[in-house]
Design a protein around this motif. Structure first.
Motif, PDB file in Angstrom:
ATOM      1  N   TRP A 237       0.868  -1.172   0.000  1.00 43.02           N
ATOM      2  CA  TRP A 237       0.000   0.000   0.000  1.00 43.02           C
ATOM      3  C   TRP A 237       0.901   1.217   0.000  1.00 43.02           C
ATOM      4  O   TRP A 237       2.100   1.109   0.235  1.00 43.02           O
ATOM      5  CB  TRP A 237      -0.919   0.032   1.243  1.00 43.02           C
ATOM      6  N   TYR A 238       0.345   2.374  -0.275  1.00 43.15           N
ATOM      7  CA  TYR A 238       1.087   3.610  -0.041  1.00 43.15           C
ATOM      8  C   TYR A 238       0.125   4.716   0.332  1.00 43.15           C
ATOM      9  O   TYR A 238      -1.082   4.648   0.063  1.00 43.15           O
ATOM     10  CB  TYR A 238       1.967   3.997  -1.231  1.00 43.15           C
ATOM     11  N   VAL A 248      -4.564   7.267  -0.238  1.00 44.36           N
ATOM     12  CA  VAL A 248      -4.109   5.935   0.149  1.00 44.36           C
ATOM     13  C   VAL A 248      -4.475   4.969  -0.967  1.00 44.36           C
ATOM     14  O   VAL A 248      -5.615   4.965  -1.440  1.00 44.36           O
ATOM     15  CB  VAL A 248      -4.745   5.484   1.472  1.00 44.36           C
ATOM     16  N   SER A 249      -3.502   4.178  -1.392  1.00 37.89           N
ATOM     17  CA  SER A 249      -3.741   3.217  -2.463  1.00 37.89           C
ATOM     18  C   SER A 249      -3.441   1.808  -1.983  1.00 37.89           C
ATOM     19  O   SER A 249      -2.450   1.587  -1.281  1.00 37.89           O
ATOM     20  CB  SER A 249      -2.849   3.532  -3.669  1.00 37.89           C
ATOM     21  N   PRO A 250      -4.265   0.824  -2.365  1.00 36.70           N
ATOM     22  CA  PRO A 250      -3.935  -0.577  -2.100  1.00 36.70           C
ATOM     23  C   PRO A 250      -2.750  -1.057  -2.922  1.00 36.70           C
ATOM     24  O   PRO A 250      -2.264  -2.163  -2.694  1.00 36.70           O
ATOM     25  CB  PRO A 250      -5.200  -1.326  -2.523  1.00 36.70           C
ATOM     26  N   GLU A 252      -2.705  -2.148  -5.844  1.00 33.99           N
ATOM     27  CA  GLU A 252      -3.029  -3.408  -6.512  1.00 33.99           C
ATOM     28  C   GLU A 252      -2.669  -3.351  -7.985  1.00 33.99           C
ATOM     29  O   GLU A 252      -2.560  -2.269  -8.578  1.00 33.99           O
ATOM     30  CB  GLU A 252      -4.524  -3.741  -6.341  1.00 33.99           C
ATOM     31  N   GLY A 271      -7.024  -2.579   1.059  1.00 30.43           N
ATOM     32  CA  GLY A 271      -5.829  -1.739   1.094  1.00 30.43           C
ATOM     33  C   GLY A 271      -5.832  -0.791   2.268  1.00 30.43           C
ATOM     34  O   GLY A 271      -4.794  -0.579   2.921  1.00 30.43           O
ATOM     35  N   ARG A 274      -4.770  -2.611   5.329  1.00 30.37           N
ATOM     36  CA  ARG A 274      -3.319  -2.798   5.437  1.00 30.37           C
ATOM     37  C   ARG A 274      -2.650  -1.506   5.918  1.00 30.37           C
ATOM     38  O   ARG A 274      -1.712  -1.550   6.726  1.00 30.37           O
ATOM     39  CB  ARG A 274      -2.743  -3.235   4.089  1.00 30.37           C
ATOM     40  N   TYR A 275      -3.107  -0.387   5.426  1.00 26.92           N
ATOM     41  CA  TYR A 275      -2.597   0.910   5.896  1.00 26.92           C
ATOM     42  C   TYR A 275      -2.924   1.104   7.378  1.00 26.92           C
ATOM     43  O   TYR A 275      -2.047   1.487   8.179  1.00 26.92           O
ATOM     44  CB  TYR A 275      -3.221   2.020   5.043  1.00 26.92           C
TER      45      TYR A 275
END
Length: 359
Positions: A237-238, A248-250, A252, A271, A274-275
């Motif tokens: 993720w970021y 926030v991005s998964p 993927e 995602g 996970r963050y």
């Protein structure tokens, strides 16, 4: 009137190519959507991290740095980059640190930079200053202004409906009439293989992958302006500061057919989870979400050069996640190859980017 160059695609690849090629002859750029940068280019994370990617991509990124910093006053601003990892991710973390040239820092040092990092889950962290935000809209407009200033025609709402090879070049039918040129530049993003097929050439095997993003309020009302972009270990993720909020991005990569992409709610939720595992502030609200298609060649390296089966058909494709950061050098390479001029890149890199490797 027959142009010298017809460019299909009005993302960063096509617009930068229009600016470079307008120095060499008459240019028309054809964009299917009502405005430029509608698809992947309008949905970018807008980060310049020149060490990101395979060797030919890195070479293009470093060759683009001077333009990003200085042309028209520059388009970069400081951001920085941090990778965070859990205790069971030590091996992947070490590989990330080595690949991206990061310096390890302690969890306490990481939390001093990003106070919401969770001390119960954060085991490893690494940081570097060599990442910058790109003002993507300014970069697009700078190239478009240069192209138009040199006489290039940029047409939006001009979806291509047919391509015919002629003795002197190409005829392209669009929603805005017929166009002709000596050389056809395929900068159509996720649709590059479809454009090739319309031109009578077999596809090279490009694959579009969806990547989703969510915009969330600044966690805990914090001032996020100086935070680095955060990557979960292994790019799971970021999260990147953006105008007082976070995107926030998964991270993927889901294989998709070319289309106007949208985010998948379940993928976003996974995602964001996970963050959330790495921070102390839960996500309670999503301000907006979207998705884009990152299109890769089979070897995940850009494709820049004339098609060996028909040198009048020029590929500027497969930018993947590197379109903005490589655009200055990629477009200059395209112009140099078309003009038969020496390039600033070494011969091995030029060969690694050539479509000949895929034919």
């Amino acid at each position: 009137m027959t142009q010298d160059f017809l460019i299909i695609g009005g993302g960063i690849a096509g617009v930068s190519a229009a600016a470079r090629l307008a120095h060499l002859g008459r240019v028309t750029l054809l964009e299917a959507e009502p405005h430029l940068a509608h698809h992947a280019s309008g949905r970018s994370a807008a980060l310049f991290e020149p060490r990101y990617g395979l060797a030919p991509v890195v070479a293009l990124s470093f060759a683009s740095e001077d333009h990003h910093r200085h042309a028209n006053g520059g388009v970069l601003s400081p951001r920085g980059l941090m990778i965070v990892a859990k205790a069971d991710e030590a091996e992947t973390f070490r590989a990330d640190v080595a690949a991206m040239g990061l310096a390890r820092i302690s969890p306490a040092e990481a939390r001093a930079l990003v106070p919401i990092l969770n001390p119960e889950t954060l085991a490893f962290a690494a940081h570097a200053d060599h990442a910058w935000d790109i003002d993507t809209d300014l970069l697009i407009q700078n190239f478009a202004r240069e192209a138009r200033g040199l006489g290039a025609e940029i047409l939006t709402g001009a979806r291509v409906t047919g391509i015919t090879r002629t003795a002197s070049g190409w005829e392209v039918a669009t929603a805005k009439g017929q166009h002709a040129a000596r050389i056809l530049v395929n900068a159509a993003g996720a649709w590059v293989d479809e454009v090739a097929a319309m031109a009578g050439l077999a596809p090279l095997g490009f694959t579009p992958f969806r990547r989703s993003m969510a915009r969330i309020p600044a966690p805990g009302g914090q001032d996020v302006a100086r935070w680095p972009i955060l990557f979960g270990c292994g790019e799971a993720w970021y999260a990147k500061p953006d105008a007082g909020a976070l995107i926030v991005s998964p991270a993927e990569e889901h294989l998709m057919a070319p289309h106007d992409a949208w985010a998948d709610d379940m993928v976003l939720a996974e995602g964001l989870a996970r963050y959330e595992e790495m921070v102390t502030e839960p996500v309670t609200r999503v301000l907006a979400n979207w998705a884009g298609l990152r299109t890769f060649a089979p070897d995940r390296v850009l494709v820049i050069g004339p098609d060996p089966r028909d040198p009048g058909f020029f590929w500027l494709a497969g930018q993947g996640g590197y379109g903005f950061q490589t655009a200055p050098a990629a477009s200059q390479l395209a112009a140099d190859l078309i003009a038969g001029s020496p390039t600033a890149l070494d011969a091995a890199t030029v060969a690694a980017l050539s479509p000949a490797r895929l034919v």
